[in-house]
Scaffold this active site. Structure first.
Site, PDB file in Angstrom:
ATOM      1  N   GLU A 281      93.378  50.488  36.324  1.00  0.00           N
ATOM      2  CA  GLU A 281      94.384  51.471  36.708  1.00  0.00           C
ATOM      3  C   GLU A 281      95.794  50.989  36.390  1.00  0.00           C
ATOM      4  O   GLU A 281      96.642  51.763  35.933  1.00  0.00           O
ATOM      5  CB  GLU A 281      94.257  51.804  38.195  1.00  0.00           C
ATOM      6  CG  GLU A 281      92.968  52.502  38.585  1.00  0.00           C
ATOM      7  CD  GLU A 281      92.896  53.943  38.102  1.00  0.00           C
ATOM      8  OE1 GLU A 281      93.890  54.430  37.526  1.00  0.00           O
ATOM      9  OE2 GLU A 281      91.839  54.572  38.299  1.00  0.00           O
ATOM     10  N   ARG A 285      98.190  52.881  33.522  1.00  0.00           N
ATOM     11  CA  ARG A 285      99.357  53.559  34.079  1.00  0.00           C
ATOM     12  C   ARG A 285     100.644  52.766  33.863  1.00  0.00           C
ATOM     13  O   ARG A 285     101.639  53.304  33.378  1.00  0.00           O
ATOM     14  CB  ARG A 285      99.153  53.821  35.578  1.00  0.00           C
ATOM     15  CG  ARG A 285      97.917  54.653  35.893  1.00  0.00           C
ATOM     16  CD  ARG A 285      97.915  55.104  37.335  1.00  0.00           C
ATOM     17  NE  ARG A 285      96.589  55.567  37.767  1.00  0.00           N
ATOM     18  CZ  ARG A 285      96.376  56.427  38.739  1.00  0.00           C
ATOM     19  NH1 ARG A 285      97.408  56.935  39.396  1.00  0.00           N
ATOM     20  NH2 ARG A 285      95.152  56.797  39.080  1.00  0.00           N
ATOM     21  N   ASP A 414      83.137  57.274  31.723  1.00  0.00           N
ATOM     22  CA  ASP A 414      83.742  58.278  30.849  1.00  0.00           C
ATOM     23  C   ASP A 414      84.594  57.706  29.719  1.00  0.00           C
ATOM     24  O   ASP A 414      84.363  57.982  28.541  1.00  0.00           O
ATOM     25  CB  ASP A 414      84.556  59.272  31.688  1.00  0.00           C
ATOM     26  CG  ASP A 414      85.521  58.584  32.654  1.00  0.00           C
ATOM     27  OD1 ASP A 414      85.472  57.342  32.782  1.00  0.00           O
ATOM     28  OD2 ASP A 414      86.320  59.296  33.300  1.00  0.00           O
ATOM     29  N   GLU A 550      92.118  66.699  32.963  1.00  0.00           N
ATOM     30  CA  GLU A 550      91.148  66.696  31.859  1.00  0.00           C
ATOM     31  C   GLU A 550      90.992  68.054  31.170  1.00  0.00           C
ATOM     32  O   GLU A 550      90.876  68.119  29.936  1.00  0.00           O
ATOM     33  CB  GLU A 550      89.795  66.191  32.352  1.00  0.00           C
ATOM     34  CG  GLU A 550      89.730  64.703  32.587  1.00  0.00           C
ATOM     35  CD  GLU A 550      90.413  64.268  33.869  1.00  0.00           C
ATOM     36  OE1 GLU A 550      90.765  63.075  33.994  1.00  0.00           O
ATOM     37  OE2 GLU A 550      90.612  65.134  34.764  1.00  0.00           O
ATOM     38  N   THR A 639      94.151  56.802  27.927  1.00  0.00           N
ATOM     39  CA  THR A 639      93.445  57.672  28.866  1.00  0.00           C
ATOM     40  C   THR A 639      94.324  58.119  30.023  1.00  0.00           C
ATOM     41  O   THR A 639      93.874  58.887  30.874  1.00  0.00           O
ATOM     42  CB  THR A 639      92.183  56.962  29.400  1.00  0.00           C
ATOM     43  OG1 THR A 639      91.308  57.917  30.006  1.00  0.00           O
ATOM     44  CG2 THR A 639      92.548  55.875  30.395  1.00  0.00           C
TER      45      THR A 639
END
Length: 650
Positions: A281, A285, A414, A550, A639
């Site tokens: 994360e 980010r 994913d 998404e 992502t």
């Protein structure tokens, strides 16, 4: 005998007047000055000292208040820093090579004039500094009582949640909302005239400014806004929302807001603190956000912060298998797996490569790229896959897959598939191993996970557990249509685009078939033809919406590659639903607990950083008709929707 005393003289009242012949009264203040001085001299030494101390204390407080207030306002003229804010050259960049001896000079990054498309957007909004004055509170009270006028001119009371406890969680507000929201025009079957792309982009900018105003007022410098309770929550304590939104502000043309955020990064962002961060994360980010901000603005500050942060993440890779731990303390360097297991998730350890590779390319320090690519090579050689599909967990000690036989494209797996394709594109399509793994995985999806629902034959991606198929699909899986379309654009088989279109229809229906027009976190599809039964089924525990990106992410890719305006229209529907059911009048947007109840969507009092970093960014790009606005032949998005440049051959 004595004679009687004489009677006393009578008393007389009189007024004594003293005349000074040499001077008359002319209204001057001399009398008062001498009177005040005489009174001051009559005070004791203790009294005089107390008065002097009080006056000095008040002056000091006033000075400190002035300094503190002026420091919060963004500088209007930054001539020196303005030179550093010129944008970097955005085209295709060279492959990794050793940087020269000067740390502020990077290959292929000579500054140039800002491209015209970055200048879009209305003039900067004048926002008050992030303090709570009586005027602010009065405005907030007025906002709570304000009525919202919809596009038809009808009025409806906007809903708000209640004050919640400061702990993180998904519990519901303790008091009822002030009123139910008005159902969207789509829910009522009302057809509004379609808005133009520029009007839709302006609506995205307005939504961003509303969200940013709430963050700025109630959560400035903290990780996430709690818009209902007008407070904040911390995850890493690193200003997560602010960093995640840097490149969004630049792309939307909000340069004043960008400058203020840049000032916070320069003066307040410190990584030397005793705090655990999640490797995945924080990489997508924070590291991704800083690298993207550097590429768009050309400001070396962001690259310096990115390198510092990248160095602090490296201890996570110090495991027997070189598969990184999930968590690392950026102050002490201590890394560890989650408290409940020694495993890491496959998606997390395989979705940090874009960022670490780019950090090595920019700095010339190869350890970042080498550590990340070693993980990729290790996963490539492992057994336990099923036609390119990977399990969800991997052990950091043995380096082997665990929980075998469970395959999904949802949570924990994913972005593994997404980063196979995007690394291949980032590296100039020169790494065939990545392409082979991606193509094999797409075939595995078709063979094992693809089904069609009843009664309308929606194509969806389910899950496989020890050979048993489940018709469960996470909203996270809606990244797949965009990824498939991206691959087809870069020369992969044409049937990838056909599958992307079919899955895009399904993801839109996951939104459209909900009463609020917003998708739940998880859906189940109906596989048996039964009368009066919908394709999309939702369990009570899964009907929340976290403002995820998404669906609009894939809409952006599909519109960019096909030019079919229905994808813009679908994105517009979703933006209107966000505004109707998740917008908080005092500032910000809140995730909701029930997408099936438009009268009471139940705000969860949390605005995830990715709402500004991804959702609104993809909506803005979706509504653009300029294919050169972050061209997908020049940039690849991580992502977390942070654009990074594609490398040219060395």
């Amino acid at each position: 005998m004595y004679p009687p005393p004489p009677p006393p003289a009578p008393q007389r009242d009189f007024i004594s007047v003293t005349l000074i012949p040499s001077r008359g009264y002319d209204g001057s203040k001399g009398w008062r000055r001498r009177s005040c001085w005489r009174k001051w001299k009559q005070l004791s030494r203790f009294q005089r000292n107390a008065i002097l101390f009080l006056l000095a204390f008040l002056m000091l407080c006033g000075l400190l208040t002035y300094v503190s207030t002026s420091d919060q306002w963004p500088a209007e003229n930054r001539s020196a820093e303005g030179q550093r804010m010129r944008p970097a050259n955005p085209p295709v960049l060279p492959a990794p090579q050793k940087a020269d001896a000067h740390p502020e000079t990077f290959p292929g990054l000579s500054p140039q004039k800002l491209p015209r498309h970055f200048r879009r957007g209305p003039p900067n909004l004048q926002i008050r500094a992030p303090d709570r004055t009586f005027k602010d509170r009065g405005q907030d009270e007025a906002e709570r009582r304000a009525e919202v006028v919809d596009e038809k001119g009808q009025r409806t009371i906007s809903w708000r949640g209640a004050v919640m406890e400061p702990e993180q969680g998904s519990e519901l507000p303790s008091r009822k909302a002030e009123g139910p929201p008005r159902p969207s025009p789509q829910a009522l079957g009302i057809q509004n005239p379609p808005a133009s792309p520029k009007e839709r982009q302006k609506a995205v900018i307005d939504a961003f400014r509303h969200a940013w105003a709430g963050y700025r007022k109630f959560a400035w410098g903290h990780d996430e806004l709690r818009p209902v309770s007008r407070s904040f929550s911390e995850w890493f304590g690193l200003g997560l929302t602010l960093i995640d939104a840097l490149d969004t502000m630049w792309i939307l043309g909000l340069k004043k807001e960008f400058e203020e955020a840049r000032k916070w990064v320069s003066k307040k962002l410190e990584f030397q603190k005793n705090v655990d961060v999640n490797l995945f994360e924080s990489t997508i980010r924070i590291l991704g956000g800083l690298l993207s901000a550097f590429h768009l603005s050309g400001d070396v500050l962001f690259l310096q912060k990115a390198e510092d942060f990248g160095n602090r993440l490296m201890p996570a890779f110090q495991t027997p298998s070189k598969i990184p731990y999930s968590d690392v303390n950026i102050g002490t360097g201590a890394a560890h797996p989650p408290r409940w297991t020694s495993d890491s998730t496959v998606a997390e350890v395989t979705s940090i490569q874009l960022e670490f590779r780019e950090l090595s390319r920019l700095t010339g320090v190869k350890k970042f790229q080498e550590a990340a690519e070693e993980v990729t090579r290790h996963i490539h050689s492992l057994s336990g896959k099923k036609d390119g599909l990977v399990p969800m967990f991997i052990n950091t000690h043995s380096g082997l897959f665990t929980h075998l036989g469970v395959f999904t494209l949802g949570a924990r797996a994913d972005s593994y598939y997404e980063y196979l394709l995007k690394q291949w594109i980032q590296g100039g399509k020169k790494e065939p191993q990545l392409l082979e793994d991606y193509l094999e995985a797409v075939e595995g999806i078709k063979r094992h996970l693809l089904r069609r629902s009843e009664p309308t034959k929606l194509t969806f991606v389910g899950e496989l557990t020890h050979g048993r198929f489940s018709a469960k699909m996470d909203h996270l899986v809606c990244f797949l249509p965009g990824t498939l379309a991206l691959g087809a654009h870069h020369g992969l088989p044409a049937d990838h685009m056909e599958l992307a279109r079919a899955l895009m229809d399904t993801c839109y229906q996951m939104n459209r078939q909900m009463e609020t027009g917003l998708s739940p976190e998880i859906v189940h599809f109906n596989l048996s033809p039964q009368p009066a039964r919908k394709d999309v089924l939702v369990k009570a525990a899964d009907r929340h919406n976290l403002l995820r990106p998404e669906t609009v992410e894939s809409l952006f890719y599909l519109y960019r590659f096909t030019g079919d305006r229905k994808y813009q229209d679908w994105g517009w529907d979703i933006l209107q639903s966000f505004n109707t059911y998740t917008r908080i009048p005092s500032g910000g947007y809140s995730s909701i607990s029930n997408v099936q109840d438009p009268s009471n969507p139940q705000p969860r009092d949390k605005m995830e950083s990715f709402f500004l970093g991804e959702t609104l960014k993809y909506l803005y790009l979706l509504f653009s008709d300029d294919p050169n606005l972050l061209s997908l032949d020049t940039y690849v998005f991580n992502t977390e929707a942070h654009p990074l440049p594609i490398w040219a051959p060395a």
